[in-house]
Design a protein around this motif. Structure first.
Motif: not given
Length: 331
Positions: A26-28, A167-168, A284-287
């Motif tokens: 999960r990498l943007f 990405f809040p 489950d992290i947002t990066a």
């Protein structure tokens, strides 16, 4: 469709690539190369030039002079041409030929340092030349990207707020460390906003920025041979160092998916994937990782097999040809 009168007015701010299909993470990737300079450096260049004009340091007849491995030099070439200033870019032999030709096409003068300083490496030698040039004539104005707060201020005002809005729920932000302008601007923003975002700096092996031993580096962009004055490590949570073959591996893997990025982007992504493998496996992290540049200027180096073979050897070329290049160079 915007209508502009100067090149620095156009920049695509809100473009991200979801890298999950490529790396199963999960990498943007925040793409910063879609402007007339082709890199994130246009923001810092515009910010520093405008501040120098407001302060009366830059006036008609002035000539900008700056040390750059390439991307800032192109950005300043564009702005200097647009605003009627001269520009001298002081670079070294690692600067891509395409980059030098582009600056010269825009009317800039490119001075190439051939020998590194004994203590400060190529960067030290470049800065010494800049100082000597400025001492020789008052028309030369050095913005000094390594110490200029308007460098990080550009990202405090633009890059970081754009990420925060998009990405809040952001958990981790990966930022490449060169002058550390992007790193410090983003890190300071999230700190002052009270957002609990983990800031991970990505640097090149051989860079002295975070206290590592110096060694030769062939890919321009990230890393320094003189510690940047802008850096305040209290804002940085983790540091990842990346070997150049790993940069190459990531660049070629992305190219096979149709995404042609530059060396700085490959380094940032390699560091991000390494950190995620170690710290976030199964979580489950947002990066988000910031991509500073695109790949066209690296066609004669990173994407040129003869160059890769001459610099790094047959095993690197063989590894990028492997069915799973992500694992091949890691072994």
């Amino acid at each position: 469709m915007p209508v502009i009168t100067s090149p620095q007015e156009f920049n695509v701010e809100d473009l991200y690539v979801d890298l999950a299909p490529v790396f199963d993470r999960r990498l943007f990737l925040k793409c910063e190369g879609f402007n007339f300079a082709g890199s994130i450096k246009l923001k810092a260049a515009a910010s520093m030039v405008e501040a120098a004009e407001r302060a009366g340091r830059l006036v008609p007849g002035s000539t900008l002079v700056e040390s750059s491995s390439g991307n800032l030099g192109i950005a300043l070439s564009i702005i200097a041409a647009s605003r009627g200033y001269g520009f001298v870019c002081v670079t070294d032999s690692r600067c891509n030929l395409t980059t030098r030709q582009l600056m010269e096409s825009l009317g800039s003068t490119v001075h190439v340092i051939a020998e590194p300083d004994r203590d400060g490496g190529f960067l030290g030698a470049r800065i010494n030349y800049v100082r000597a040039l400025c001492a020789s004539d008052s028309k030369y104005v050095w913005l000094n990207q390594y110490a200029n707060p308007d460098n990080w201020g550009a990202h405090f005002r633009t890059t970081a707020p754009a990420i925060a809005q998009r990405f809040p729920d952001l958990d981790v932000l990966f930022v490449g460390a060169g002058t550390t302008g992007t790193l410090m601007g983003c890190a300071r923003y999230f700190h002052e906003a009270g957002r609990k975002v983990r800031i991970v700096a990505v640097d090149s092996v051989g860079s002295v920025t975070f206290g590592g031993p110096p060694s030769p580096r062939m890919i321009p962009g990230l890393g320094t041979s003189v510690r940047p004055q802008l850096l305040d490590e209290s804002y940085v949570d983790d540091v990842v160092h990346v070997e150049e073959p790993d940069t190459i591996r990531i660049c070629h893997q992305l190219a096979r998916k149709g995404f042609l990025f530059g060396g700085s982007t490959g380094t940032v992504l390699s560091g991000a994937l390494s950190w995620l493998d170690e710290h976030a496996d199964g979580k489950d992290i947002t990066a988000v990782a910031i991509a500073p540049d695109l790949g066209e200027r690296y066609l004669d180096t990173l994407y040129q097999r003869n160059w890769l073979q001459d610099i790094y050897g047959d095993h690197v070329v063989a590894a990028i040809d492997a069915p799973d290049a992500y694992d091949a160079l890691a072994r």
